[in-house]
Write a protein that holds these residues in place. Structure first.
Motif, mmCIF file in Angstrom:
data_model
loop_
_atom_site.group_PDB
_atom_site.id
_atom_site.type_symbol
_atom_site.label_atom_id
_atom_site.label_comp_id
_atom_site.label_asym_id
_atom_site.label_seq_id
_atom_site.Cartn_x
_atom_site.Cartn_y
_atom_site.Cartn_z
ATOM 1 N N UNK A 1 28.399 -74.487 45.468
ATOM 2 C CA UNK A 1 29.682 -74.796 44.853
ATOM 3 C C UNK A 1 29.558 -74.637 43.349
ATOM 4 N N UNK A 2 30.686 -74.513 42.691
ATOM 5 C CA UNK A 2 30.748 -74.363 41.239
ATOM 6 C C UNK A 2 31.417 -75.595 40.670
ATOM 7 N N UNK A 3 30.737 -76.281 39.754
ATOM 8 C CA UNK A 3 31.260 -77.542 39.226
ATOM 9 C C UNK A 3 30.791 -77.709 37.790
ATOM 10 N N UNK A 4 31.717 -78.033 36.882
ATOM 11 C CA UNK A 4 31.384 -78.249 35.470
ATOM 12 C C UNK A 4 30.614 -77.069 34.868
ATOM 13 N N UNK B 1 23.470 -88.497 39.920
ATOM 14 C CA UNK B 1 24.880 -88.433 40.319
ATOM 15 C C UNK B 1 25.759 -89.191 39.334
ATOM 16 N N UNK B 2 25.275 -90.312 38.818
ATOM 17 C CA UNK B 2 26.044 -91.069 37.830
ATOM 18 C C UNK B 2 26.247 -90.258 36.557
ATOM 19 N N UNK B 3 25.231 -89.467 36.193
ATOM 20 C CA UNK B 3 25.372 -88.605 35.017
ATOM 21 C C UNK B 3 26.358 -87.471 35.285
ATOM 22 N N UNK B 4 26.375 -86.995 36.527
ATOM 23 C CA UNK B 4 27.254 -85.882 36.885
ATOM 24 C C UNK B 4 28.697 -86.339 37.058
ATOM 25 N N UNK B 5 28.876 -87.566 37.572
ATOM 26 C CA UNK B 5 30.220 -88.119 37.797
ATOM 27 C C UNK B 5 30.339 -89.442 37.044
ATOM 28 N N UNK B 6 30.482 -89.405 35.728
ATOM 29 C CA UNK B 6 30.443 -90.639 34.930
ATOM 30 C C UNK B 6 31.663 -91.537 35.086
#
Length: 382
Positions: A122-125, A82-87
């Motif tokens: 969901x669609x993200x990044x 999650x930290x990598x996905x939401x830095x």
């Protein structure tokens, strides 16, 4: 009067005593309530920590992105994924929306707060995720599973099955048509017979290549491919490949040359490298026009490696296809008009990397300039 003077102080003392007792009781009640609240808070904090610690242990081991939110939607934990996905995480008590900037994730958290177990895509990044939100006593746990690669592989598998069905049907239909022709008076014409036989050979070669690529893929995926490495001369392997495909390139009136130091040796599994060269030369023949020229070159790349190249003067490879041609099942624009499963180059890449080398292609995409496939192998000591 004397009684009055005595009773008044006693009454005052009684009132003061009553007020004192009431104040004391209220104080005790307040202290008790505070103590009880403190115990509840301490217990809640303990439970929350316990939950967080357990989920954190799971989160570190999970490839899914996991976030833990409190009931006020402040994020108290993000696992490494999650930290990598939401830095970009705010420092102080960040809210879920401030961390993710995604309204569907925040909405799913709200639904979980209401007691609904949420699961959706969901669609993200530019990627697709499966979102799951589940409530626990202290808040909500949110898990995001990346489905992008699974979807890509699913599409690739479906494309592969469709391509394979088409590739098998085409040569089989061709053979059946030729056999039907042979049963007719026209097919019994001695002058036509060699041409029909040549066509059967071409179609059976296509079937043989498909079968071999499927066997190679099965062997690779099961881990049964074992490389028997030993110092071997490069030129005999290249000449053997040219000879095996001679009927194919001669039929197209092409020229295939082998160039380089005839004493050059590499540490390799000669059978596997022959398989790589067969695939590269077969592709070069397929995408080079009649009377074209194909060259197999071998030379020292550096002190530790040998470079082998298969170059042609065909139509070349587009810039869009070039980065992806070694992917399994991928077929570029130029390959869609010809037969093939899209497995050959992926198998070649696996074999070369198992030798400790690398393989790549170069082309400017201009027709007539052709393309060059190059790979390296460990050099044998002189």
């Amino acid at each position: 009067m004397n009684y009055v003077y005595v009773l008044i102080p006693l009454l005052l003392l009684g009132v003061l005593f009553i007020l004192y007792q009431r104040a004391r009781n209220e104080r005790d009640t307040l202290l008790g309530a505070m103590a009880k609240l403190e115990r509840e808070l301490r217990l809640r904090a303990f439970d929350e920590n316990q939950v967080s610690q357990r989920l954190a242990a799971v989160g570190v081991a999970s490839s899914d992105a996991i976030l833990i939110c409190k009931t006020d939607r402040t994020v108290i934990y993000l696992n490494p994924a999650a930290q990598a996905l939401f830095p970009k995480i705010p420092q102080d008590n960040p809210s879920l929306i401030a961390v993710t900037f995604h309204h569907e994730i925040d909405q799913a958290c709200g639904e979980a707060m209401s007691g609904l177990t949420t699961e959706k895509q969901i669609f993200f990044n530019s990627r697709t995720f499966r979102l799951q939100a589940v409530r626990y006593e202290g808040g909500v746990v949110i898990a995001l599973s990346d489905l992008t690669e699974l979807q890509r592989l699913g599409r690739a598998r479906r494309d592969f099955i469709a391509n394979l069905s088409h590739e098998l049907r085409t040569p089989l239909a061709g053979i059946r048509l030729i056999l039907d022709t042979l049963k007719t008076p026209t097919g019994r014409n001695p002058d036509l017979l060699p041409t029909l036989i040549d066509k059967i050979i071409v179609e059976t070669e296509s079937l043989s290549q498909i079968a071999q690529e499927l066997l190679d893929l099965s062997s690779i995926e099961s881990g049964q491919t074992v490389m028997k490495m030993k110092p071997s001369a490069v030129e005999p392997v290249a000449l053997n490949v040219v000879e095996r495909l001679q009927e194919t390139w001669a039929r197209r009136k092409q020229t295939v040359n082998v160039e380089g130091d005839d004493a050059l040796s590499a540490v390799m599994d000669a059978t596997q490298i022959e398989r790589v060269l067969l695939n590269l030369l077969h592709n070069a023949i397929k995408f080079t026009p009649e009377k074209g020229v194909i060259v197999i070159r071998a030379a020292r790349y550096n002190d530790e490696q040998v470079l082998i190249e298969v170059a042609d003067n065909g139509g070349g490879i587009s810039h869009d296809d070039l980065p992806r041609i070694f992917e399994r099942f991928y077929r570029g624009d130029r390959a869609r008009t010809t037969q093939g499963t899209g497995l050959g180059l992926a198998i070649a890449k696996h074999i070369i990397e198992a030798h400790g080398g690398k393989i790549w292609a170069e082309s400017d995409g201009i027709p007539g300039h052709g393309s060059a496939f190059r790979f390296t192998l460990p050099a044998a000591e002189s």
